[in-house]
Design a protein around this motif. Structure first.
Motif, PDB file in Angstrom:
ATOM      1  N   UNK A   1      18.258   2.430   6.530  1.00 13.65           N
ATOM      2  CA  UNK A   1      17.534   1.608   5.562  1.00 13.65           C
ATOM      3  C   UNK A   1      16.428   0.812   6.238  1.00 13.65           C
ATOM      4  N   UNK A   2      16.719   0.277   7.419  1.00 17.07           N
ATOM      5  CA  UNK A   2      15.701  -0.478   8.151  1.00 17.07           C
ATOM      6  C   UNK A   2      14.527   0.410   8.532  1.00 17.07           C
ATOM      7  N   UNK A   3      14.803   1.658   8.874  1.00 16.82           N
ATOM      8  CA  UNK A   3      13.731   2.594   9.204  1.00 16.82           C
ATOM      9  C   UNK A   3      12.849   2.856   7.997  1.00 16.82           C
ATOM     10  N   UNK A   4      13.470   3.075   6.835  1.00 15.28           N
ATOM     11  CA  UNK A   4      12.690   3.303   5.616  1.00 15.28           C
ATOM     12  C   UNK A   4      11.837   2.087   5.273  1.00 15.28           C
ATOM     13  N   UNK A   5      12.407   0.905   5.437  1.00 13.22           N
ATOM     14  CA  UNK A   5      11.652  -0.326   5.165  1.00 13.22           C
ATOM     15  C   UNK A   5      10.481  -0.458   6.136  1.00 13.22           C
ATOM     16  N   UNK A   6      10.713  -0.130   7.408  1.00 13.27           N
ATOM     17  CA  UNK A   6       9.646  -0.231   8.406  1.00 13.27           C
ATOM     18  C   UNK A   6       8.507   0.734   8.105  1.00 13.27           C
ATOM     19  N   UNK A   7       8.850   1.969   7.719  1.00 14.25           N
ATOM     20  CA  UNK A   7       7.813   2.952   7.396  1.00 14.25           C
ATOM     21  C   UNK A   7       7.022   2.506   6.170  1.00 14.25           C
ATOM     22  N   UNK A   8       7.728   2.026   5.145  1.00 19.59           N
ATOM     23  CA  UNK A   8       7.030   1.547   3.953  1.00 19.59           C
ATOM     24  C   UNK A   8       6.132   0.360   4.245  1.00 19.59           C
ATOM     25  N   UNK A   9       6.590  -0.537   5.111  1.00 15.84           N
ATOM     26  CA  UNK A   9       5.782  -1.706   5.473  1.00 15.84           C
ATOM     27  C   UNK A   9       4.526  -1.282   6.213  1.00 15.84           C
ATOM     28  N   UNK A  10       4.676  -0.347   7.150  1.00 16.74           N
ATOM     29  CA  UNK A  10       3.517   0.109   7.926  1.00 16.74           C
ATOM     30  C   UNK A  10       2.478   0.763   7.020  1.00 16.74           C
TER      31      UNK A  10
ATOM     32  N   UNK B   1      -5.095  -2.973   6.895  1.00 18.35           N
ATOM     33  CA  UNK B   1      -6.093  -3.250   7.935  1.00 18.35           C
ATOM     34  C   UNK B   1      -6.157  -2.081   8.900  1.00 18.35           C
ATOM     35  N   UNK B   2      -7.294  -1.939   9.527  1.00 18.24           N
ATOM     36  CA  UNK B   2      -7.455  -0.847  10.481  1.00 18.24           C
ATOM     37  C   UNK B   2      -6.867  -1.137  11.841  1.00 18.24           C
TER      38      UNK B   2
ATOM     39  N   UNK C   1       8.464  15.293   6.269  1.00 17.09           N
ATOM     40  CA  UNK C   1       7.525  14.323   6.830  1.00 17.09           C
ATOM     41  C   UNK C   1       6.205  14.956   7.245  1.00 17.09           C
ATOM     42  N   UNK C   2       6.219  16.214   7.561  1.00 19.84           N
ATOM     43  CA  UNK C   2       5.043  16.900   8.121  1.00 19.84           C
ATOM     44  C   UNK C   2       3.856  16.815   7.174  1.00 19.84           C
ATOM     45  N   UNK C   3       2.767  16.221   7.688  1.00 19.87           N
ATOM     46  CA  UNK C   3       1.554  16.086   6.902  1.00 19.87           C
ATOM     47  C   UNK C   3       1.534  14.902   5.957  1.00 19.87           C
ATOM     48  N   UNK C   4       2.631  14.144   5.899  1.00 23.67           N
ATOM     49  CA  UNK C   4       2.701  13.013   4.977  1.00 23.67           C
ATOM     50  C   UNK C   4       2.711  11.667   5.703  1.00 23.67           C
ATOM     51  N   UNK C   5       3.532  11.553   6.740  1.00 23.87           N
ATOM     52  CA  UNK C   5       3.608  10.309   7.508  1.00 23.87           C
ATOM     53  C   UNK C   5       3.590  10.652   8.988  1.00 23.87           C
ATOM     54  N   UNK C   6       3.359   9.612   9.782  1.00 25.86           N
ATOM     55  CA  UNK C   6       3.450   9.778  11.225  1.00 25.86           C
ATOM     56  C   UNK C   6       2.232  10.467  11.809  1.00 25.86           C
ATOM     57  N   UNK C   7       2.297  10.804  13.096  1.00 25.19           N
ATOM     58  CA  UNK C   7       1.179  11.494  13.749  1.00 25.19           C
ATOM     59  C   UNK C   7       0.908  12.842  13.099  1.00 25.19           C
ATOM     60  N   UNK C   8      -0.342  13.286  13.144  1.00 23.14           N
ATOM     61  CA  UNK C   8      -0.708  14.571  12.556  1.00 23.14           C
ATOM     62  C   UNK C   8      -0.257  15.736  13.428  1.00 23.14           C
TER      63      UNK C   8
ATOM     64  N   UNK D   1      -0.267  -3.117  12.239  1.00 26.88           N
ATOM     65  CA  UNK D   1       0.637  -2.192  11.562  1.00 26.88           C
ATOM     66  C   UNK D   1       1.959  -2.057  12.318  1.00 26.88           C
ATOM     67  N   UNK D   2       1.879  -1.890  13.639  1.00 26.44           N
ATOM     68  CA  UNK D   2       3.093  -1.748  14.458  1.00 26.44           C
ATOM     69  C   UNK D   2       3.927  -3.023  14.454  1.00 26.44           C
ATOM     70  N   UNK D   3       3.248  -4.180  14.526  1.00 25.82           N
ATOM     71  CA  UNK D   3       3.982  -5.452  14.510  1.00 25.82           C
ATOM     72  C   UNK D   3       4.734  -5.629  13.200  1.00 25.82           C
ATOM     73  N   UNK D   4       4.071  -5.321  12.095  1.00 32.09           N
ATOM     74  CA  UNK D   4       4.725  -5.443  10.797  1.00 32.09           C
ATOM     75  C   UNK D   4       5.900  -4.483  10.675  1.00 32.09           C
ATOM     76  N   UNK D   5       5.745  -3.262  11.180  1.00 34.29           N
ATOM     77  CA  UNK D   5       6.814  -2.269  11.090  1.00 34.29           C
ATOM     78  C   UNK D   5       8.019  -2.675  11.929  1.00 34.29           C
TER      79      UNK D   5
END
Length: 273
Positions: A176-185, A190-191, A115-122, A196-200
């Motif tokens: 699976x729900x976590x993967x779906x949430x990350x993909x949705x986010x 939109x900025x 995950x490092x450098x790809x998703x989530x906080x830097x 983004x959080x609501x959709x996730x």
């Protein structure tokens, strides 16, 4: 770098496992002792009925139980013929939580490297905290809400395989729900961070709620079992997992941030005098 992260995960997982073991020893083991005392009292009360030829109510059914919130472990024999006494079981608790921490820490470190450098906080520290919190929600909280841990004397040993399968299914649903949430986010362009959080969150809750509703309920608590003791045990079980993931996430994040700062610091160049 992966080797460094793996060593970090193993070491800090072991430390967090021992911290969780201390919590389980202080808050969970007394509840186990109370449940065993109830079980043994029921067995003694049933003995005269059996001797008189009357059918006795069986309270000896024991589900697997532990303080990590996982289902499907090997059951315990707490009767007079128990091969392993309670003092040894209590000491073995730290061995179990330590090994659990090693295993989880190693897997977490490998996932963190991906995950490092790809998703989530830097920031490595923030990513570690976010990943630990997500893992707790997906792997622990989601199955616990549907199938909470049970103390000794609760559950039918003949259904343990079915209950273990249902628990594993809920873990898979959480992942699976976590993967779906990350993909949705990531698909929300939109900025607006709130959008983004609501959709996730919505993408996470929909499959989880569907599984909670569709999967069968399991209620094998015998009549007369103290509700207070049951919930104290379940809270201690969930609390042990919460302590583990909180300790591990904080430790892993703190060490990772320190390592990142050291790596980013400019090297000192010696100037000839």
């Amino acid at each position: 770098m992966v080797r460094t992260l793996l060593a970090r995960g193993l070491l800090l997982g072991l430390l967090a496992g021992l911290v969780a073991g201390a919590f389980a020893f202080a808050f969970g083991e007394p509840r186990v002792d109370d449940a065993i005392a109830l079980e043994e009292a029921a067995a003694r009360a049933a003995a005269p009925e059996q001797a008189a030829g009357r059918p006795a109510h069986d309270h000896a059914g024991q589900p697997a139980h532990d303080h990590t919130g996982q289902a499907g472990q090997a059951g315990h024999d707490h009767g007079e013929e128990a091969a392993i006494g309670r003092p040894v079981q209590k000491a073995g608790l730290f061995l179990a939580t330590g090994l659990y921490g090693l295993a989880v820490g190693g897997v977490f470190a490998l996932v963190f490297a991906g995950l490092r450098g790809r998703v989530g906080p830097r920031s490595d520290g923030r990513l570690a905290l976010a990943a630990a919190g997500t893992a707790f929600a997906a792997v622990i909280l989601v199955p616990f809400v549907k199938y909470p841990a049970n103390p000794p004397a609760v559950g039918d040993p003949e259904t343990i395989n079915g209950r273990t399968l249902l628990y594993v299914v809920m873990i898979l649903v959480g992942l699976a729900a976590t993967a779906i949430a990350v993909g949705t986010a990531r698909r929300v362009t939109t900025g607006d961070a709130w959008a983004r959080w609501t959709a996730a969150v919505a993408a996470f809750l929909v499959p989880v709620a569907a599984a909670w509703w569709l999967l069968p309920a399991v209620n094998e608590v015998p009549d007369g079992f103290p509700a207070t003791l049951l919930w104290q045990f379940r809270l201690a079980s969930l609390g042990t997992q919460l302590v583990f993931w909180a300790a591990f996430g904080v430790l892993f994040g703190w060490v990772s941030d320190r390592a990142a700062r050291r790596a980013a610091a400019p090297a000192r160049v010696a100037v000839p005098g």
